[in-house]
Motif scaffolding. Structure first.
Motif, PDB file in Angstrom:
ATOM      1  N   VAL A 195       0.873  -1.176   0.000  1.00 55.47           N
ATOM      2  CA  VAL A 195       0.000   0.000   0.000  1.00 55.47           C
ATOM      3  C   VAL A 195       0.904   1.218   0.000  1.00 55.47           C
ATOM      4  N   VAL A 196       0.596   2.186  -0.859  1.00 54.18           N
ATOM      5  CA  VAL A 196       1.460   3.360  -0.980  1.00 54.18           C
ATOM      6  C   VAL A 196       0.600   4.610  -1.074  1.00 54.18           C
ATOM      7  N   ASN A 197       1.108   5.710  -0.561  1.00 54.62           N
ATOM      8  CA  ASN A 197       0.426   6.991  -0.757  1.00 54.62           C
ATOM      9  C   ASN A 197       1.435   8.117  -0.642  1.00 54.62           C
ATOM     10  N   ARG A 198       1.130   9.216  -1.324  1.00 52.08           N
ATOM     11  CA  ARG A 198       1.988  10.397  -1.324  1.00 52.08           C
ATOM     12  C   ARG A 198       1.142  11.625  -0.994  1.00 52.08           C
ATOM     13  N   HIS A 199       1.575  12.375   0.000  1.00 51.97           N
ATOM     14  CA  HIS A 199       0.930  13.629   0.393  1.00 51.97           C
ATOM     15  C   HIS A 199      -0.552  13.423   0.706  1.00 51.97           C
TER      16      HIS A 199
END
Length: 264
Positions: free
Chosen positions: A121-125
């Motif tokens: 699982v990845v997320n940015r800002h």
């Protein structure tokens, strides 16, 4: 409180939908050079490894920038965002580039995905915008497979140190004097007040510091949790898009990546 949170979440959704039209025009959002693409690849490989057809969930995927980077590395990517305006652009980019990335409307706090589904699982800002990060982190823990990894890329965009403030002020003065070029607008000016109002009411209204985020991830069950503050490669590649003092100010911000593992 629930009614307050519901209203705030709707306001955040509206804000990002209105940002969609110009989102990819901002340096730091879309990828503007091969150097930057390689710097992002290096960060993703460092913490997540090659995809090898493993499943990845990109939360608050926006126009699909991180989803495409993950796809580059061989992940089977699903991107979710609650702004249909963002997703329209994400789908258009994927179609134009011939990418098999699935994008659909979804809520990062309630993904509606099955438990133990994703390898990554990845997320940015995203984290700095969360109304209830503890609930979100529990949800992300739930959808990961045992041994799966979460990668958070974020920063404290509230607390401004003396050096950063001085660099920004100098940049503004030199731009007004015509000595430096005016850098690309990060967001339309008419949305500045809405952004300020939202920021004052989210959980990390005082700034999303890495250690505070890491502590909440541990509380959600992740172990180990590690903070990586070395994003210099990404910053150097992005700095070419700003004048010297704006780039200096950005480089002084508290930006980080956090990798967290769901125990086997």
């Amino acid at each position: 409180m629930q009614g307050h949170n519901h209203g705030l979440r709707d306001e955040i959704k509206d804000y990002w939908s209105r940002r969609a039209e110009t989102f990819d025009q901002s340096p730091g959002h879309e990828i503007f050079s091969e150097d930057e693409r390689q710097a992002w690849h290096a960060l993703l490989l460092k913490h997540l490894g090659h995809g090898d057809e493993r499943r990845a969930l990109d939360l608050a995927s926006g126009t699909g920038v991180i989803s495409h980077l993950m796809d580059d590395l061989g992940y089977r990517v699903t991107g979710i965002d609650w702004s249909e305006a963002m997703l329209e652009r994400a789908r258009a980019k994927a179609k134009a580039r011939g990418r098999a990335i699935s994008f659909f409307v979804g809520d990062a706090e309630r993904t509606m995905e099955a438990s133990d589904t994703y390898d990554v699982v990845v997320n940015r800002h995203l984290v700095w915008t969360l109304v209830d990060p503890e609930a979100c982190f529990r949800e992300w823990f739930r959808v990961l497979k045992p041994g799966g990894r979460l990668l958070v890329v974020d920063g404290d965009f509230v607390n401004v140190g003396r050096a950063e403030r001085a660099a920004r002020q100098l940049a503004t003065w030199l731009e007004r004097a015509g000595i430096l070029k005016t850098d690309p607008m990060h967001a339309p000016p008419e949305l500045a007040q809405q952004h300020k109002s939202i920021l004052a009411r989210v959980h990390f209204s005082k700034g999303a510091r890495a250690d505070a985020v890491a502590d909440l991830l541990k509380k959600a069950g992740f172990d180990p949790v590690a903070i990586d503050s070395n994003l210099r490669g990404i910053h150097r590649s992005q700095a070419k898009n700003w004048n010297y003092f704006k780039a200096l100010a950005r480089g002084l911000q508290h930006r980080y990546a956090i990798v967290a593992v769901k125990p086997e």
